[in-house]
Enzyme design. Sequence first.
Site, PDB file in Angstrom:
ATOM      1  N   HIS A 122       0.876  -1.172   0.000  1.00 50.28           N
ATOM      2  CA  HIS A 122       0.000   0.000   0.000  1.00 50.28           C
ATOM      3  C   HIS A 122       0.920   1.232   0.000  1.00 50.28           C
ATOM      4  O   HIS A 122       0.910   2.050   0.906  1.00 50.28           O
ATOM      5  CB  HIS A 122      -0.934  -0.035   1.210  1.00 50.28           C
ATOM      6  CG  HIS A 122      -2.147   0.823   1.085  1.00 50.28           C
ATOM      7  ND1 HIS A 122      -3.429   0.333   1.225  1.00 50.28           N
ATOM      8  CD2 HIS A 122      -2.300   2.137   0.844  1.00 50.28           C
ATOM      9  CE1 HIS A 122      -4.319   1.311   1.087  1.00 50.28           C
ATOM     10  NE2 HIS A 122      -3.647   2.430   0.850  1.00 50.28           N
ATOM     11  N   GLU A 366     -12.425  -1.025  -0.475  1.00 48.00           N
ATOM     12  CA  GLU A 366     -12.465   0.304   0.150  1.00 48.00           C
ATOM     13  C   GLU A 366     -13.679   1.051  -0.356  1.00 48.00           C
ATOM     14  O   GLU A 366     -13.955   1.074  -1.570  1.00 48.00           O
ATOM     15  CB  GLU A 366     -11.243   1.163  -0.219  1.00 48.00           C
ATOM     16  CG  GLU A 366      -9.976   0.774   0.470  1.00 48.00           C
ATOM     17  CD  GLU A 366      -8.817   1.698   0.106  1.00 48.00           C
ATOM     18  OE1 GLU A 366      -9.039   2.897  -0.224  1.00 48.00           O
ATOM     19  OE2 GLU A 366      -7.678   1.202   0.140  1.00 48.00           O
TER      20      GLU A 366
END
Length: 462
Positions: A122, A366
Amino acid sequence: MANQLVFPDGFKWGAATASYQIEGAAHADGKGLSIWDTFSHTPGKTLHGDTGDVACDHYHRFESDVRIMADLGLQTYRFSISWPRVLPDGVGKVNEAGLDFYRRLVDELLANDINPAVTLYHWDLPQVLEDQGGWLNRETSSHFAEYARVVGEALGDRLESIITLNEPWVSSFIGYTTGHHAPGKQDLGDGVIAAHHLLLGHGLAVESLRSTTNSCDLGITVNLSVAVPASTSELDVKVASRHDDQLDRWFLDPILKGSYPESLLEEYVGIVGDDFIHADDMATISADIDFLGVNYYTRNILAARDEAHEPWTRKTTLSEFGDFNDVTPHETPRTTKDWPIDPDGLHDLLVWITESYGKIPLYVTENGAAFIDYVDQSGAVHDSQRVDYLRDHFAAAHRALASGVDLRGYFVWSLFDNFEWADGYSQRFGLVFIDYHTQERILKDSARWYKSVISANGVDLA
Ligand code: IFM
């Protein structure tokens, strides 16, 4: 009940975070530097010069943080591993103290019946690898696969899933083309090459994980949005489709079909040549995955750029990648990121993926929103806008299920307010409010509401 949307049995409800955004402990226990440590400490790169040095101090508070997750009833928790915490030099010697942090976190999650879903990358590339060219260097893809193997061997048998990359579009085109993110390079060709090496790293990591762990599902997370053309004019339709090529198909086609979209490939090869694509790359990149992670926040209405209006028309970051501007009406509600709120866009996206690529298992990895949140005099955070946002997006996901999409679960972004990259701490996405002065955690109304959604496996529309 007519007003209750019930989700399928086994549907997984979770929340997501990322290492650099919450962990802090930037130098603890032998951690190496990442490109975000460097970038955030470079004057002018983040709002107010904010850094992730401390963030939510999750590294030191993970046990009580897991208690919060358990209290909310989270069934799964998506977090990312900091590559330089595990491999300070990017390759070679494992920093056992860093890996131990994730072993303890996984233990704690499992002890609380929360399934760990790990993202390997990430965005916090070890700085030493950036010094050797970062994602412009093909070897970084192999180093990534080696790092995946280390994590797979250490944790694989206890994880629900491993997500190789989070949002490779952002790591490549925002990190190497617009320069708004680390490492801050500004070249279109660099973005194209970085994207290819990220995808190659994904494929190589899947290969290396398949041989180290056979108990957890493997996938990748991409940020997607299908644009709406402002009109039926040929030009508007063309620029909207070009947007979808650049943001969506440039990643989905290689992963799921083993090729790049033809017309954009021609354009990009015209800029950087085709040497960066080696003979077996596309086969590697399209290795079988068990699921696709989808991050969705917004959708834009796009119009072909019109020179007469050009100086006044709203541009988005995306405008840097095509001849279009965003003409979403002023009155459309937006989050504090200035992103138009469009729940139907989630439904349409999930259906579009299924129609274009087949019925692949999907997770929303997400979805969430930043608003102006504050603690009132009674100590509460009344974030009704976030409750509305999530309710409407959950309802859109439910409609997508009814349309035949194989959606398996949903991770809210984010569990905590956190370091929002170039925007520093100015954007609060959390279900849980963080007081950055005291590190106090305060459940927002949305957290309590989400708890009721999880326990009912459904959304009350009343
Ligand atoms: O905070 C980010 C996250 O790291 C990646 N997806 C989008 C979120 C909101 O901008």
